[in-house]
Design a protein around this motif. Structure first.
Motif, short mmCIF file in Angstrom:
data_model
loop_
_atom_site.label_atom_id
_atom_site.label_comp_id
_atom_site.label_asym_id
_atom_site.label_seq_id
_atom_site.Cartn_x
_atom_site.Cartn_y
_atom_site.Cartn_z
N SER A 14 -1.88 -12.71 1.12
CA SER A 14 -2.70 -13.35 2.15
C SER A 14 -3.67 -12.33 2.72
N ASP A 15 -4.87 -12.80 3.02
CA ASP A 15 -5.88 -11.91 3.61
C ASP A 15 -5.85 -12.07 5.12
N LEU A 16 -5.46 -11.02 5.81
CA LEU A 16 -5.26 -11.10 7.27
C LEU A 16 -6.57 -11.20 8.05
N VAL A 69 3.20 -8.80 3.66
CA VAL A 69 1.94 -9.57 3.61
C VAL A 69 0.85 -8.60 3.20
N ASP A 70 0.18 -8.91 2.10
CA ASP A 70 -0.85 -7.99 1.59
C ASP A 70 -1.89 -8.79 0.81
N ASN A 71 -3.14 -8.33 0.86
CA ASN A 71 -4.15 -9.01 0.03
C ASN A 71 -4.47 -8.20 -1.24
N ASN A 129 -2.79 13.18 8.82
CA ASN A 129 -3.01 12.81 7.42
C ASN A 129 -1.66 12.70 6.72
N ILE A 130 -1.39 11.52 6.19
CA ILE A 130 -0.12 11.30 5.50
C ILE A 130 -0.38 11.40 3.99
N ILE A 131 0.46 12.17 3.30
CA ILE A 131 0.21 12.44 1.88
C ILE A 131 1.49 12.30 1.07
N GLY A 139 0.82 -1.21 0.00
CA GLY A 139 0.00 0.00 0.00
C GLY A 139 0.85 1.26 0.00
N PHE A 140 0.19 2.37 0.21
CA PHE A 140 0.85 3.69 0.15
C PHE A 140 1.98 3.80 1.20
N ILE A 141 1.63 3.85 2.48
CA ILE A 141 2.66 4.05 3.50
C ILE A 141 3.56 2.81 3.59
N GLY A 142 2.94 1.62 3.56
CA GLY A 142 3.69 0.37 3.69
C GLY A 142 4.80 0.24 2.66
N VAL A 158 -16.45 4.89 13.21
CA VAL A 158 -16.17 3.48 13.49
C VAL A 158 -14.70 3.20 13.19
N TYR A 159 -14.17 3.85 12.17
CA TYR A 159 -12.74 3.69 11.85
C TYR A 159 -11.89 4.03 13.08
N GLY A 160 -12.17 5.20 13.71
CA GLY A 160 -11.40 5.63 14.88
C GLY A 160 -11.58 4.68 16.04
N SER A 194 -6.00 -5.52 -1.70
CA SER A 194 -7.34 -4.92 -1.81
C SER A 194 -7.24 -3.46 -2.25
N SER A 195 -6.28 -2.73 -1.69
CA SER A 195 -6.05 -1.37 -2.20
C SER A 195 -4.59 -1.18 -2.60
N GLY A 196 -3.72 -2.08 -2.17
CA GLY A 196 -2.31 -1.97 -2.54
C GLY A 196 -2.05 -2.59 -3.90
N ASN A 231 -13.75 -5.70 10.37
CA ASN A 231 -13.01 -6.88 9.90
C ASN A 231 -11.59 -6.55 9.44
N GLU A 232 -11.47 -5.53 8.59
CA GLU A 232 -10.14 -5.23 8.00
C GLU A 232 -9.18 -4.69 9.06
N ASN A 233 -9.73 -3.97 10.04
CA ASN A 233 -8.84 -3.24 10.94
C ASN A 233 -8.75 -3.87 12.33
P1 NAD Z 1 -3.39 1.79 1.79
O1 NAD Z 1 -4.81 1.41 1.48
O2 NAD Z 1 -2.58 2.37 0.70
O3 NAD Z 1 -2.61 0.54 2.40
C1 NAD Z 1 -3.22 -0.49 3.11
C2 NAD Z 1 -2.66 -1.79 2.60
O4 NAD Z 1 -3.23 -2.86 3.37
C3 NAD Z 1 -3.00 -2.08 1.15
O5 NAD Z 1 -1.87 -2.53 0.47
C4 NAD Z 1 -4.06 -3.18 1.23
O6 NAD Z 1 -4.08 -3.99 0.07
C5 NAD Z 1 -3.64 -3.91 2.48
N1 NAD Z 1 -4.73 -4.62 3.15
C6 NAD Z 1 -5.95 -4.14 3.50
N2 NAD Z 1 -6.68 -5.10 4.09
C7 NAD Z 1 -5.89 -6.21 4.15
C8 NAD Z 1 -6.09 -7.53 4.64
N3 NAD Z 1 -7.24 -7.90 5.19
N4 NAD Z 1 -5.08 -8.42 4.51
C9 NAD Z 1 -3.89 -8.07 3.95
N5 NAD Z 1 -3.66 -6.82 3.46
C10 NAD Z 1 -4.66 -5.92 3.56
O7 NAD Z 1 -3.48 2.78 3.05
P2 NAD Z 1 -2.37 3.69 3.72
O8 NAD Z 1 -2.83 5.09 3.61
O9 NAD Z 1 -1.03 3.32 3.25
O10 NAD Z 1 -2.54 3.28 5.25
C11 NAD Z 1 -1.65 2.37 5.88
C12 NAD Z 1 -1.99 2.30 7.36
O11 NAD Z 1 -1.81 3.58 7.97
C13 NAD Z 1 -3.43 1.89 7.65
O12 NAD Z 1 -3.45 1.12 8.82
C14 NAD Z 1 -4.11 3.21 7.92
O13 NAD Z 1 -5.26 3.06 8.72
C15 NAD Z 1 -3.01 3.96 8.64
N6 NAD Z 1 -3.13 5.40 8.58
C16 NAD Z 1 -3.07 6.04 7.39
C17 NAD Z 1 -3.16 7.43 7.35
C18 NAD Z 1 -3.07 8.19 6.05
O14 NAD Z 1 -3.21 9.40 6.07
N7 NAD Z 1 -2.82 7.54 4.91
C19 NAD Z 1 -3.34 8.16 8.53
C20 NAD Z 1 -3.42 7.46 9.74
C21 NAD Z 1 -3.30 6.08 9.75
#
Ligand code: NAD
Length: 315
Positions: free
Chosen positions: A53-55, A28-30, A172-174, A8-11, A142-144, A32-34, A93-95
């Motif tokens: 893998s789906d966590l 490890v990533d599924n 907010n990370i950008i 994903g973005f930050i990862g 609900v996210y928070g 879904s958005s990465g 579920n996801e979080n």
């Molecule tokens: P993102 O959507 O780009 O990355 C999330 C990654 O997790 C994606 O690669 C997605 O495919 C993977 N993923 C989602 N559900 C999954 C699952 N069930 N199993 C395996 N992989 C799964 O989002 P991001 O902005 O990079 O956020 C990364 C983390 O930082 C998240 O936990 C988010 O809540 C947290 N966060 C982000 C921000 C921000 O501003 N971007 C701010 C605060 C916290």
């Protein structure tokens, strides 16, 4: 180092940093958005492995990949606060379920360290701004709430099983590779219609933004600090000391695209929020982070300008 959500973005930026410092990294990533594209430069390296893998689903196979891992950097999640009012189950579920599965797998494999991507949304609508880590947590989405529940689950694993944890409450990370959030939304809308820009909320929402380069730097710095201090469990705000409004961001995006669109505001609540659960004013107190000897390079405005430049090439 094992990075959940590492595609994903930050990862993926974290993966870049760890790999370029000579680390051995499992993602490890599924997806879904990465996207695999975000980490493709490392695919040939013997120090790098990607596990699809789906966590959300408990997996015995996954345990093998947690063997000899020094730390799990848990960044997998659905980060779209906007959908959490309409689809709370997705975030649960996801979080949360996913975090539980990660913790359980770590416990089975005696992984000593967890770095968790939490969020400023755990504070809800604090009356103290900038908001310190000690402020009561009363999320309004609900996210928070689910991020807070995950934090508590992690803290219980610290108390019960001797896990070490670093909980990072990001603003907010950008920046480059981001696929969601206000800047991406504005660029997409202006590409479709350069003369009108729909702004969710009344535009007065004011928040703190941090460029991804600073966020990664802070994350690695804090992990090394926590190792050095032999910390048991520490919570840090990670953000900037200034904030910008949504209208200011609209001005920066339009200016960078050479456009002068008419702004059409779309408040989704009577008090002008962009969506139910949107926190209108967010500025984190980062004194604790600074006391460890680190400070951001870019303020919020500069971070927005840089991220707009990067995202205009990608979106
Ligand atoms: P993102 O959507 O780009 O990355 C999330 C990654 O997790 C994606 O690669 C997605 O495919 C993977 N993923 C989602 N559900 C999954 C699952 N069930 N199993 C395996 N992989 C799964 O989002 P991001 O902005 O990079 O956020 C990364 C983390 O930082 C998240 O936990 C988010 O809540 C947290 N966060 C982000 C921000 C921000 O501003 N971007 C701010 C605060 C916290």
């Amino acid at each position: 180092m094992l990075v959940t959500g590492g595609a994903g973005f930050i990862g993926s930026h974290l993966v870049d940093k760890l790999m370029s410092e000579g680390g051995q990294v499992v993602v490890v990533d599924n997806f879904s958005s990465g996207s695999l594209r975000n980490v493709e430069r490392w695919l040939g390296s013997p120090r790098f492995k990607v596990i699809a893998s789906d966590l959300k689903v408990e997996s015995l196979e996954l345990r093998e990949h947690f063997r000899d891992v020094e730390a799990v950097l848990h960044f997998a999640a659905n980060p779209e606060v906007r959908i959490s009012a309409a689809e709370p189950r997705v975030h649960f579920n996801e979080n949360l379920v996913a975090t539980f599965n990660v913790l359980e797998t770590m416990r089975r494999r005696d992984v000593p360290w967890m770095v968790f991507a939490s969020s400023s949304t755990v504070y809800g609508e604090p009356k103290t701004i900038p908001t310190p880590e000690s402020y009561p947590t009363e999320p309004i989405s609900v996210y928070g709430t689910v991020k807070l529940a995950a934090e508590e689950l992690i803290k219980t694993y610290v108390r019960l099983y001797g896990l070490h944890a670093l909980i990072l409450r990001y603003a907010n990370i950008i920046g480059s590779r981001s696929t969601h959030g206000v800047i991406v939304d504005f660029i997409r809308k202006l590409r479709e219609n350069p003369s009108v820009l729909e702004i969710l909320g009344d535009g007065t929402q004011r928040k703190s933004y941090m460029h991804i380069s600073d966020a990664i730097d802070a994350t690695v710095h804090l992990y090394l600090w926590a190792l050095k201090e032999k910390a048991s469990c520490e919570v840090f705000n990670v953000g900037n000391e200034d904030w910008v409004t949504v209208v200011e961001i609209a001005d920066i995006v339009s200016g960078a695209m050479g456009l002068k669109p008419k702004y059409v505001f779309k408040p989704m609540t009577p008090d002008g929020r962009g969506w139910p659960g949107d926190v209108k004013f967010m500025l984190l107190d980062i004194s604790k982070l600074k006391s460890t000897g680190w400070a951001p390079q870019m303020n919020s405005r500069r971070a927005v300008e840089k991220a707009v430049g990067e995202l205009l090439k990608e979106v």
